[in-house]
Design a protein around this motif. Structure first.
Motif, PDB file in Angstrom:
ATOM      1  N   THR A 102      -9.157   9.335  -6.601  1.00  0.00           N
ATOM      2  CA  THR A 102      -9.381   8.299  -5.587  1.00  0.00           C
ATOM      3  C   THR A 102      -8.044   7.806  -5.033  1.00  0.00           C
ATOM      4  OG1 THR A 102      -9.594   6.691  -7.379  1.00  0.00           O
ATOM      5  CG2 THR A 102     -11.630   7.505  -6.406  1.00  0.00           C
ATOM      6  N   GLY A 103      -7.009   7.801  -5.868  1.00  0.00           N
ATOM      7  CA  GLY A 103      -5.680   7.405  -5.396  1.00  0.00           C
ATOM      8  C   GLY A 103      -5.180   8.352  -4.324  1.00  0.00           C
ATOM      9  N   ILE A 104      -5.405   9.653  -4.550  1.00  0.00           N
ATOM     10  CA  ILE A 104      -4.977  10.657  -3.564  1.00  0.00           C
ATOM     11  C   ILE A 104      -5.785  10.505  -2.270  1.00  0.00           C
ATOM     12  CG2 ILE A 104      -4.881  13.147  -3.088  1.00  0.00           C
ATOM     13  CD1 ILE A 104      -4.480  13.492  -6.189  1.00  0.00           C
ATOM     14  N   THR A 153       0.822  -1.208   0.000  1.00  0.00           N
ATOM     15  CA  THR A 153       0.000   0.000   0.000  1.00  0.00           C
ATOM     16  C   THR A 153       0.860   1.263   0.000  1.00  0.00           C
ATOM     17  OG1 THR A 153      -1.840  -1.066   1.126  1.00  0.00           O
ATOM     18  CG2 THR A 153      -1.718   1.320   1.310  1.00  0.00           C
ATOM     19  N   PHE A 154       1.824   1.340   0.924  1.00  0.00           N
ATOM     20  CA  PHE A 154       2.602   2.577   1.023  1.00  0.00           C
ATOM     21  C   PHE A 154       3.557   2.751  -0.153  1.00  0.00           C
ATOM     22  CE2 PHE A 154       1.089   2.519   5.423  1.00  0.00           C
ATOM     23  CZ  PHE A 154       0.569   3.803   5.443  1.00  0.00           C
ATOM     24  N   HIS A 155       4.079   1.635  -0.674  1.00  0.00           N
ATOM     25  CA  HIS A 155       4.943   1.765  -1.846  1.00  0.00           C
ATOM     26  C   HIS A 155       4.113   2.257  -3.044  1.00  0.00           C
ATOM     27  CE1 HIS A 155       8.566   1.484  -3.989  1.00  0.00           C
ATOM     28  NE2 HIS A 155       8.301   0.387  -4.670  1.00  0.00           N
ATOM     29  N   HIS A 156       2.952   1.636  -3.250  1.00  0.00           N
ATOM     30  CA  HIS A 156       2.056   1.991  -4.356  1.00  0.00           C
ATOM     31  C   HIS A 156       1.584   3.448  -4.228  1.00  0.00           C
ATOM     32  CE1 HIS A 156      -0.751   0.830  -7.585  1.00  0.00           C
ATOM     33  NE2 HIS A 156      -1.659   1.572  -6.978  1.00  0.00           N
ATOM     34  N   ALA A 157       1.198   3.852  -3.024  1.00  0.00           N
ATOM     35  CA  ALA A 157       0.688   5.210  -2.789  1.00  0.00           C
ATOM     36  C   ALA A 157       1.774   6.246  -3.073  1.00  0.00           C
ATOM     37  CB  ALA A 157       0.198   5.336  -1.344  1.00  0.00           C
ATOM     38  N   GLN A 158       2.966   5.957  -2.572  1.00  0.00           N
ATOM     39  CA  GLN A 158       4.094   6.865  -2.736  1.00  0.00           C
ATOM     40  C   GLN A 158       4.458   7.030  -4.219  1.00  0.00           C
ATOM     41  OE1 GLN A 158       7.879   6.732  -3.974  1.00  0.00           O
ATOM     42  NE2 GLN A 158       7.652   4.875  -2.790  1.00  0.00           N
ATOM     43  N   LEU A 159       4.445   5.916  -4.960  1.00  0.00           N
ATOM     44  CA  LEU A 159       4.757   5.972  -6.395  1.00  0.00           C
ATOM     45  C   LEU A 159       3.710   6.799  -7.135  1.00  0.00           C
ATOM     46  CD1 LEU A 159       5.655   2.202  -6.939  1.00  0.00           C
ATOM     47  CD2 LEU A 159       7.240   4.093  -7.274  1.00  0.00           C
ATOM     48  N   GLY A 189      -6.458   8.205   3.279  1.00  0.00           N
ATOM     49  CA  GLY A 189      -7.213   7.206   4.036  1.00  0.00           C
ATOM     50  C   GLY A 189      -6.338   6.200   4.764  1.00  0.00           C
ATOM     51  N   THR A 190      -5.073   6.058   4.326  1.00  0.00           N
ATOM     52  CA  THR A 190      -4.183   5.122   5.023  1.00  0.00           C
ATOM     53  C   THR A 190      -3.998   5.538   6.479  1.00  0.00           C
ATOM     54  OG1 THR A 190      -2.212   6.363   4.353  1.00  0.00           O
ATOM     55  CG2 THR A 190      -2.842   4.488   2.963  1.00  0.00           C
TER      56      THR A 190
END
Lengths: 133, 143
Positions: free
Chosen positions: B45-47, A82-88, B52-53
């Motif tokens: 939605t990605g943002i 999740t955090f790797h994907h979000a950061q990218l 949301g994390t």
């Protein structure tokens, strides 16, 4: 086939070997985004189902669930992906819309730092939760 | 400049000089279409999911810390605001999930013709809505 050959010819041999494109960054970012996306497909389904099963239950049940090595491992995998994907993804958004070089670099570093810290906090919380019982 | 078509012809050369040449349409004059709307939604939605994390991190940390902390997070998630956030989070998650599968299909080389693009787009919207409603039907039954 002719078209494919033409595209291949447009890149230098050295560039091809190093997998570098015009941006000199290679395909690592793009590929990592896809790999984490694929990993998140089953992990997301698993997490939503188990979160629904745990909803409204006391902390002891959650801790017991997390103490199972498979659940703890999947939870850690979910957090990492999740955090790797979000950061990218966030990085691409910043690079697309923020044009000042300093601001862009500062924002990218901020995003990466926040993602790394939140990821580490989550992982440590998982380890601690898994060893409560 | 008489109309929007003229406005679209106003560009700048690399030395800053104004020139008349066709430009890509700006968002303001671009008719919203399923293709562009869903593409923008995927980013949006990605943002939102990235923000949301924080909810997930809070839940994990509270569970690790102890009974009192877990009671606080549970209480918040069951409050009207908490439920609204959770509902928004699931809807956003399922949209990004379905739309992401569509992107992966494109990456694999599938579904580039316009009729398929339109059909897959509406499929994503409907699938995300169905999964969100399904999640909350289960949630209501479980809780």
């Amino acid at each position: 086939m002719a078209a494919a050959n033409k595209i291949a010819v447009m890149r230098s041999e050295l560039g091809r070997v190093r997998a570098l494109g015009a941006g000199r960054a290679g395909t690592a970012h793009w590929w990592a985004q896809r790999v984490t996306a694929v990993a998140l497909v089953p992990l997301t389904i698993w997490f939503v189902i188990d979160a629904l099963r745990l909803a409204g239950l006391p902390r002891s049940v959650v801790a017991h669930w997390a103490s199972h090595p498979i659940n703890a491992a999947l939870l850690a995998a979910l957090v990492l992906a999740t955090f790797h994907h979000a950061q990218l993804g966030l990085r691409v958004v910043v690079e697309d819309y923020v044009h000042g070089e300093r601001t862009r670099m500062a924002l990218v570093l901020l995003i990466q730092g926040a993602a790394a810290i939140l990821c580490l906090i989550s992982l440590i919380a998982i380890v601690r939760l898994a060893t409560v019982v | 400049m008489t109309d929007s078509r003229d406005a679209l012809m106003l560009g700048r050369a690399s030395d800053g000089r104004l020139v008349r040449r066709p430009l890509s349409p700006h968002l303001q004059v671009y008719r919203p279409q399923i293709t562009s709307i869903l593409s923008i939604l995927h980013r949006a939605t990605g943002i939102v999911l990235s923000a949301g994390t924080l909810l997930m991190v809070w839940w994990l940390v509270a569970a690790a810390r102890g009974e009192a902390a877990y009671a606080t997070v549970s209480g918040f998630l069951r409050s009207p605001v908490g439920l609204l956030l959770l509902f928004g989070w699931t809807a956003t998650l399922w949209y990004h999930f379905c739309s992401g599968l569509r992107h992966l299909a494109w990456d694999a080389g599938w579904g580039f013709t316009l009729p398929v693009v339109h059909r897959s787009g509406w499929t994503v919207v409907i699938a995300a809505a169905v999964l969100t409603v399904l999640t909350w039907i289960v949630a209501v039954i479980v809780i």
